[in-house]
Design an enzyme around this catalytic site. Sequence first.
Site, PDB file in Angstrom:
ATOM      1  N   PRO A  13      -5.913 -13.957  56.366  1.00 55.82           N
ATOM      2  CA  PRO A  13      -4.809 -13.322  55.635  1.00 55.82           C
ATOM      3  C   PRO A  13      -4.514 -11.931  56.197  1.00 55.82           C
ATOM      4  O   PRO A  13      -5.443 -11.158  56.478  1.00 55.82           O
ATOM      5  CB  PRO A  13      -5.346 -13.223  54.198  1.00 55.82           C
ATOM      6  CG  PRO A  13      -6.439 -14.241  54.116  1.00 55.82           C
ATOM      7  CD  PRO A  13      -7.040 -14.303  55.495  1.00 55.82           C
ATOM      8  N   ASP A  43     -13.061  -6.877  54.194  1.00 55.14           N
ATOM      9  CA  ASP A  43     -13.530  -6.214  55.413  1.00 55.14           C
ATOM     10  C   ASP A  43     -14.768  -5.371  55.088  1.00 55.14           C
ATOM     11  O   ASP A  43     -14.693  -4.435  54.290  1.00 55.14           O
ATOM     12  CB  ASP A  43     -12.424  -5.303  55.971  1.00 55.14           C
ATOM     13  CG  ASP A  43     -12.868  -4.679  57.278  1.00 55.14           C
ATOM     14  OD1 ASP A  43     -12.778  -5.358  58.310  1.00 55.14           O
ATOM     15  OD2 ASP A  43     -13.357  -3.527  57.257  1.00 55.14           O
ATOM     16  N   TYR A  48     -21.376   0.724  56.104  1.00 57.50           N
ATOM     17  CA  TYR A  48     -20.826   1.198  54.831  1.00 57.50           C
ATOM     18  C   TYR A  48     -21.889   1.232  53.726  1.00 57.50           C
ATOM     19  O   TYR A  48     -21.664   1.821  52.660  1.00 57.50           O
ATOM     20  CB  TYR A  48     -19.633   0.335  54.375  1.00 57.50           C
ATOM     21  CG  TYR A  48     -18.493   0.248  55.370  1.00 57.50           C
ATOM     22  CD1 TYR A  48     -18.330   1.199  56.377  1.00 57.50           C
ATOM     23  CD2 TYR A  48     -17.572  -0.799  55.317  1.00 57.50           C
ATOM     24  CE1 TYR A  48     -17.299   1.100  57.301  1.00 57.50           C
ATOM     25  CE2 TYR A  48     -16.530  -0.889  56.231  1.00 57.50           C
ATOM     26  CZ  TYR A  48     -16.407   0.057  57.225  1.00 57.50           C
ATOM     27  OH  TYR A  48     -15.377  -0.049  58.135  1.00 57.50           O
ATOM     28  N   LYS A  78     -19.327  -5.792  60.702  1.00 57.35           N
ATOM     29  CA  LYS A  78     -19.351  -5.083  61.994  1.00 57.35           C
ATOM     30  C   LYS A  78     -20.771  -4.711  62.378  1.00 57.35           C
ATOM     31  O   LYS A  78     -21.568  -4.298  61.528  1.00 57.35           O
ATOM     32  CB  LYS A  78     -18.487  -3.807  61.909  1.00 57.35           C
ATOM     33  CG  LYS A  78     -17.104  -4.069  61.351  1.00 57.35           C
ATOM     34  CD  LYS A  78     -16.200  -2.872  61.359  1.00 57.35           C
ATOM     35  CE  LYS A  78     -14.967  -3.147  60.513  1.00 57.35           C
ATOM     36  NZ  LYS A  78     -15.152  -2.902  59.067  1.00 57.35           N
TER      37      LYS A  78
END
Length: 318
Positions: A13, A43, A48, A78
Amino acid sequence: MKNFIFRDGDKMPALGLGTWKSSPGEVYNVIREALKIGYRHIDCASFYGNESEIGRALIDTLNSGDGIKREDLWVTSKLWNNAHLKDDVRPALERTLKDLQLDYLDLYLIHWPIALKPEIQFPSSIKDFLSLDDAPTVLTWQAMEACVKDKLIKHIGVSNFSIKKIKELFDSCEVRPEVNQIELHPFHQQTEMLEFCSKEGVVLTAYSPLGSPDRSAEFKDPGEPSLLANPTIVEIADAMGLSSAQVLIRWAIQRGTSVIPKSVNAARLQQNFDAATISLSVEDMGKIATLEEKERLITGKFWDAPELGYSMDTLWDE
Ligand code: A2P
């Protein structure tokens, strides 16, 4: 919702939910709410520091009887800079998969073209870096490719890579990078990169699409301009009865990029999601095109280690 369709038919998307700066303690509810609203692209990144809480929200949603299945989701993560050595890639991916409580990722990106020593999370001196001779990106990439073969990842790509660095990977890879995720918004439009990616079949994902006003001081220049308060953006938003954020999100999608605005607020999550289906006029797109300043908000200056070949010039190849 517009999707990007990959060579194998997988669909990503165009609008995803960014999770950088969504703290543990709040991100669980954010993910549950976002999935209820209709977000299907999340994401993430190990850097993070919130993947285990996101994982709890994902598994609770999948088990909740709401009808959302794993294959309905597009989950990106990531590889952090301290796991670039070829033997460190798979263990880092496995930690992310365990935290996210998933068997596979839809997309795994090399977060930065920068290598740190394995024990370093964030550098405080030159001693914390590995040179690209010690940790060549090509070998990192080969380890990512091996994880695709082992079906731990469906697609692989990069983040914060220049055209030159992507071309270098094209020259040596078996599996081409399918995505580049970079800072992209009206003050930094990345037109050359967008043209290159469209030509080469690489999806470009826009991070910090709202200018990331909630960045901590170490990532921020005190005098930086505000995208959300920019008079042109506000004027277009007011005329259409939209918010500035909606104009910025729609601009990114209409320009042919994927976009990952972050929010931890239910009303703003909904507002941002709704932006995927509005439309800006050619005239308004033209007005926004004039806002280019060519300056990055995320300069990458924290990676400055010229003795090891890392500088702003070698990072961005500009
Ligand atoms: P919040 O999380 O409280 O909603 P970026 O995606 O560029 O990193 O920007 C994220 C920042 O933008 C956060 O401070 C977020 O605040 C804010 N934000 C997200 N959506 C909106 C919106 N619709 N209107 C105003 N600010 C928003």
